[in-house]
Design an enzyme around this catalytic site. Structure first.
Site, PDB file in Angstrom:
ATOM      1  N   GLY A  43       0.781  -1.239   0.000  1.00  0.00           N
ATOM      2  CA  GLY A  43       0.000   0.000   0.000  1.00  0.00           C
ATOM      3  C   GLY A  43       0.806   1.279   0.000  1.00  0.00           C
ATOM      4  CG  ASP A  99      -1.787   1.930   2.894  1.00  0.00           C
ATOM      5  OD1 ASP A  99      -1.632   1.732   4.119  1.00  0.00           O
ATOM      6  OD2 ASP A  99      -2.241   1.051   2.130  1.00  0.00           O
ATOM      7  CG  ASP A 102      -8.893   0.810   9.574  1.00  0.00           C
ATOM      8  OD1 ASP A 102      -9.679   1.672   9.949  1.00  0.00           O
ATOM      9  OD2 ASP A 102      -9.278  -0.319   9.187  1.00  0.00           O
TER      10      ASP A 102
HETATM   11  P1  5GP Z   1      -4.792  -1.530  10.608  1.00  0.00           P
HETATM   12  O1  5GP Z   1      -4.408  -0.120  10.953  1.00  0.00           O
HETATM   13  O2  5GP Z   1      -6.258  -1.772  10.842  1.00  0.00           O
HETATM   14  O3  5GP Z   1      -3.954  -2.578  11.275  1.00  0.00           O
HETATM   15  O4  5GP Z   1      -4.582  -1.836   9.095  1.00  0.00           O
HETATM   16  C1  5GP Z   1      -4.122  -0.934   8.187  1.00  0.00           C
HETATM   17  C2  5GP Z   1      -4.201  -1.579   6.804  1.00  0.00           C
HETATM   18  O5  5GP Z   1      -5.552  -1.930   6.485  1.00  0.00           O
HETATM   19  C3  5GP Z   1      -3.777  -0.563   5.785  1.00  0.00           C
HETATM   20  O6  5GP Z   1      -2.388  -0.603   5.559  1.00  0.00           O
HETATM   21  C4  5GP Z   1      -4.595  -0.983   4.576  1.00  0.00           C
HETATM   22  O7  5GP Z   1      -3.901  -1.989   3.881  1.00  0.00           O
HETATM   23  C5  5GP Z   1      -5.865  -1.574   5.169  1.00  0.00           C
HETATM   24  N1  5GP Z   1      -6.938  -0.564   5.169  1.00  0.00           N
HETATM   25  C6  5GP Z   1      -7.482   0.061   6.235  1.00  0.00           C
HETATM   26  N2  5GP Z   1      -8.424   0.952   5.858  1.00  0.00           N
HETATM   27  C7  5GP Z   1      -8.463   0.888   4.506  1.00  0.00           C
HETATM   28  C8  5GP Z   1      -9.236   1.581   3.495  1.00  0.00           C
HETATM   29  O8  5GP Z   1     -10.084   2.447   3.734  1.00  0.00           O
HETATM   30  N3  5GP Z   1      -8.957   1.240   2.205  1.00  0.00           N
HETATM   31  C9  5GP Z   1      -8.052   0.296   1.857  1.00  0.00           C
HETATM   32  N4  5GP Z   1      -7.874   0.065   0.569  1.00  0.00           N
HETATM   33  N5  5GP Z   1      -7.303  -0.365   2.777  1.00  0.00           N
HETATM   34  C10 5GP Z   1      -7.525  -0.072   4.078  1.00  0.00           C
END
Ligand code: 5GP
Length: 181
Positions: A43, A99, A102
């Site tokens: 990403g 990227d 979340d």
């Molecule tokens: P977390 O912070 O939940 O551990 O995960 C982050 C990852 O989840 C990001 O690097 C991305 O790959 C994926 N992700 C989270 N939100 C989104 C979103 O709105 N769109 C996309 N395409 N990927 C997301």
């Protein structure tokens, strides 16, 4: 870009200005320091390519690829390293480029792994921050935009490996995931 599938949230010109600002700030903050910028694949690759060209310092670049262990352990945020760094980060200032942050669980785990390797500092720079979904105590040190809880694509972000090449950050229309399951 197929505008029947996405709504543009940040267009390429806005992104360019924002990333320029981030690069300027990072350049000031890391002046005289040994900086290694680490991109989390896949990403981060487009944001990282744009960002490092706005950092006016002699930086080292490296990449890491991780994947979650699967649905049952998702909440622990435990990840498996698919590709580790090529070089040591001992005594270096680490800037992780992602990227989007979340839940923050992935980064919490990556930060913990990297801190064990003797870096001078570990900071996070993400293009997008979705603070409303946070589960781990992770706050990006630098971010482009704080966004609502929408699923976004483009600029490296995918849906089923599509849309990464879209030059804008876009909200994927729900009709697309309803159609594709
Ligand atoms: P977390 O912070 O939940 O551990 O995960 C982050 C990852 O989840 C990001 O690097 C991305 O790959 C994926 N992700 C989270 N939100 C989104 C979103 O709105 N769109 C996309 N395409 N990927 C997301």
């Amino acid at each position: 870009m197929n505008l029947q599938e996405v709504d543009v949230l940040y267009d390429p010109a806005e992104l360019r200005d924002k990333i320029k600002e981030l690069g300027k700030k990072i350049t000031e903050d890391y002046s005289g320091k040994q900086l290694i910028v680490i991109g989390i694949l896949k990403g981060a690759f487009i944001f990282m390519a744009d960002l490092v060209r706005e950092i006016d310092l002699p930086v080292e670049l490296d990449f890491m690829d991780v994947s979650s262990y699967g649905a049952s352990t998702m909440s622990s945020g435990e990840v498996k390293i698919i590709k580790d760094l090529d070089n040591s980060i001992q005594d270096k200032h680490v800037l992780i480029v992602e990227d989007i942050v979340d839940t923050g669980l992935t980064l919490k785990y990556i930060v913990a792994i990297l801190k064990k390797r003797g870096p001078r500092s570990v900071k996070i720079c993400c293009l997008l921050d979705k603070p409303s979904r946070r589960k781990a105590d992770i706050r990006p040190d630098y971010y482009g935009y704080s966004i609502e809880d929408n699923f976004v694509v483009g600029c490296g972000l995918d849906y089923n490996e599509k849309y990464r090449n879209y030059p804008a950050v876009c909200i994927l229309k729900p009709s697309v995931y309803r159609k594709q399951g």
